[in-house]
Design an enzyme around this catalytic site. Structure first.
Site, PDB file in Angstrom:
ATOM      1  N   HIS A   1       0.881  -1.168   0.000  1.00  0.00           N
ATOM      2  CA  HIS A   1       0.000   0.000   0.000  1.00  0.00           C
ATOM      3  C   HIS A   1       0.919   1.217   0.000  1.00  0.00           C
ATOM      4  O   HIS A   1       2.081   1.128   0.443  1.00  0.00           O
ATOM      5  CB  HIS A   1      -0.894   0.012   1.239  1.00  0.00           C
ATOM      6  CG  HIS A   1      -1.900  -1.107   1.229  1.00  0.00           C
ATOM      7  ND1 HIS A   1      -1.907  -2.102   2.161  1.00  0.00           N
ATOM      8  CD2 HIS A   1      -2.911  -1.381   0.374  1.00  0.00           C
ATOM      9  CE1 HIS A   1      -2.879  -2.960   1.882  1.00  0.00           C
ATOM     10  NE2 HIS A   1      -3.504  -2.545   0.802  1.00  0.00           N
TER      11      HIS A   1
ATOM     12  N   ASP B   1       2.419   1.735   3.280  1.00  0.00           N
ATOM     13  CA  ASP B   1       3.381   0.713   3.729  1.00  0.00           C
ATOM     14  C   ASP B   1       4.790   1.190   3.373  1.00  0.00           C
ATOM     15  O   ASP B   1       5.751   0.943   4.111  1.00  0.00           O
ATOM     16  CB  ASP B   1       3.165  -0.637   3.017  1.00  0.00           C
ATOM     17  CG  ASP B   1       1.859  -1.322   3.407  1.00  0.00           C
ATOM     18  OD1 ASP B   1       1.492  -1.259   4.593  1.00  0.00           O
ATOM     19  OD2 ASP B   1       1.227  -1.921   2.514  1.00  0.00           O
TER      20      ASP B   1
ATOM     21  N   GLU C   1      -8.809 -11.691  -6.811  1.00  0.00           N
ATOM     22  CA  GLU C   1      -8.614 -12.358  -5.520  1.00  0.00           C
ATOM     23  C   GLU C   1      -9.630 -13.486  -5.402  1.00  0.00           C
ATOM     24  O   GLU C   1     -10.839 -13.271  -5.570  1.00  0.00           O
ATOM     25  CB  GLU C   1      -8.765 -11.371  -4.362  1.00  0.00           C
ATOM     26  CG  GLU C   1      -8.726 -12.099  -3.022  1.00  0.00           C
ATOM     27  CD  GLU C   1      -8.427 -11.246  -1.816  1.00  0.00           C
ATOM     28  OE1 GLU C   1      -7.659 -10.273  -1.928  1.00  0.00           O
ATOM     29  OE2 GLU C   1      -8.953 -11.582  -0.739  1.00  0.00           O
TER      30      GLU C   1
ATOM     31  N   ASP D   1      -9.645 -14.710   3.836  1.00  0.00           N
ATOM     32  CA  ASP D   1      -8.205 -14.726   3.488  1.00  0.00           C
ATOM     33  C   ASP D   1      -7.511 -15.986   4.002  1.00  0.00           C
ATOM     34  O   ASP D   1      -6.414 -15.935   4.561  1.00  0.00           O
ATOM     35  CB  ASP D   1      -7.491 -13.468   4.030  1.00  0.00           C
ATOM     36  CG  ASP D   1      -7.925 -12.200   3.318  1.00  0.00           C
ATOM     37  OD1 ASP D   1      -8.432 -12.282   2.190  1.00  0.00           O
ATOM     38  OD2 ASP D   1      -7.736 -11.107   3.900  1.00  0.00           O
TER      39      ASP D   1
HETATM   40  C1  XUL Z   1      -9.093  -6.354   0.794  1.00  0.00           C
HETATM   41  C2  XUL Z   1      -7.921  -6.715   0.038  1.00  0.00           C
HETATM   42  C3  XUL Z   1      -6.786  -5.737   0.070  1.00  0.00           C
HETATM   43  C4  XUL Z   1      -6.193  -5.499  -1.255  1.00  0.00           C
HETATM   44  C5  XUL Z   1      -5.051  -4.530  -1.291  1.00  0.00           C
HETATM   45  O1  XUL Z   1     -10.063  -7.307   0.824  1.00  0.00           O
HETATM   46  O2  XUL Z   1      -7.861  -7.766  -0.547  1.00  0.00           O
HETATM   47  O3  XUL Z   1      -5.805  -6.219   0.936  1.00  0.00           O
HETATM   48  O4  XUL Z   1      -5.709  -6.694  -1.762  1.00  0.00           O
HETATM   49  O5  XUL Z   1      -5.435  -3.265  -1.048  1.00  0.00           O
HETATM   50 MN    MN Z   2      -6.517  -8.629  -1.942  1.00  0.00          MN
END
Ligand code: XUL
Ligand code: MN
Length: 344
Positions: free
Chosen positions: A49, A52, A210, A250
């Protein structure tokens, strides 16, 4: 480029275990102490980020931002690492409370675009042209709170401002359907690529898929990846896992649904993703109950599971696959896949 995959994760993936219902349970590890862990765990790149890399980025001059980011790049080089991407973290600042790019207050929207430009400057200093946009608060808790038509147009304006700020930047939108908002405006890769085509330079706007986000949208992660791959627009992934429709878990890649994980690896293999030189990113979190001394295993385990699944995909007998497809005998194909995964 070889068939060897290279992996990345973000410093937030080694964390202290706080959740919405309880405080931290593990001591914080400083960024500088996390960096030497990367290679040991089998990783080559760091996801960032903006803050970060440069904490309190809003309060610093452009020169200060460039200097601090250059110091981080030197730290990376010292560990043999590179930066994969930078993502502007718009969702923690009070100025982004109503969303950044889609805030109703024009001052909020201006701040968000300015912050995104700074993230691009940081990416340049770190030596990457990839920006990831997770559009966390670009949505609403109630539909009546925003004009959603205007909001989508504001998103296009923000993307255009970023593309115009830097002629080389590439923006990967990371779709997610909900959390923290009740509903986010860009919930799937279809939405992301459709909005890409409304910008001044569609070729420089792609996606990051994701696994958990796709599952939260009720979609198959491998098909979401395939949609982006078919357009040449899968610019990174955040592999993880998710046990049904609940909060964004996650979990360790493959930890909840090994067959789904196999198919995500399979689609990457079908596309020759390793040869593109792009990283396999993980966005996994250790269980809150995990002891501090072993709260990094979710990262190396996810990578191990990924590589074992690469072997499984590569060793699946192609003649068996072709024969059952030609015969349209998908029941037999399914058993062959399951037996292969079980090691029979
Ligand atoms: C949130 C997520 C974040 C992004 C990066 O769900 O996945 O960590 O990947 O900003
Ligand atoms: Mn993510």
């Amino acid at each position: 480029m070889s068939d060897t995959y290279r992996f990345s994760f973000g410093p937030w993936n080694i964390h202290e275990g706080a959740d919405p219902f309880g405080p931290t349970v593990r001591p914080a590890i400083a960024f500088a102490k996390k960096l030497p862990m990367y290679k040991k765990l089998g990783f080559d790149a760091v996801q960032f980020h903006d803050d970060d890399a440069v904490p309190n980025v809003d309060d610093k001059s452009a020169a200060e931002v460039a200097k601090e980011a250059a110091q981080v790049k030197a730290m990376l080089a010292g560990e043999g690492l590179v930066g994969e991407f930078v993502a502007p973290r718009l969702w923690e600042d009070p100025k982004g409370i109503d969303g950044g790019f889609t805030a109703n207050d024009p001052a909020g929207r201006r701040w968000a675009i300015d912050r995104a430009r700074r993230a691009i400057d940081i990416a340049n200093s770190l030596g990457t042209k990839l920006i990831v946009l997770w559009l966390a608060r670009e949505g609403t808790y109630i539909r009546e709170a925003k004009n959603a038509i205007d909001a989508h147009r504001h998103l296009v304006e923000a993307l255009n401002a970023m593309l115009e700020h830097d002629a080389a930047v590439e923006i990967a939108i990371e779709p997610k359907p909900n959390e923290p908002m009740d509903h986010a405006y860009i919930p799937t890769i279809g939405h992301a690529l459709a909005i890409a085509h409304q910008t001044v330079e569609p070729d420089r706007v792609g996606g990051l898929i994701e696994s958990a986000h796709a599952l939260l949208a009720g979609l198959d992660p491998s098909d979401e990846m395939a949609f982006a791959l078919a357009a040449g627009k899968l610019w990174s992934v955040h592999l993880n896992d998710q046990n049904g429709l609940k909060f964004d878990e996650d979990k360790t890649f493959g930890g909840a649904n090994l067959r789904s994980a196999y198919n995500q690896v399979r689609v990457l293999e079908l596309a020759g993703y390793a040869r593109t030189g792009r990283f396999v990113g993980l966005d996994v979190k250790a269980m809150r109950s995990q002891k501090a001394e072993a709260a990094h295993l979710h990262l190396s385990n996810s990578r191990t599971i990924f590589l074992k699944l690469v072997d499984k995909v590569r060793s699946f007998p192609k003649d068996v696959e072709s024969r059952y497809i030609a015969e349209r005998n998908y029941e037999a194909l399914e058993l062959a896949v399951i037996e292969h995964l079980l090691g029979d």
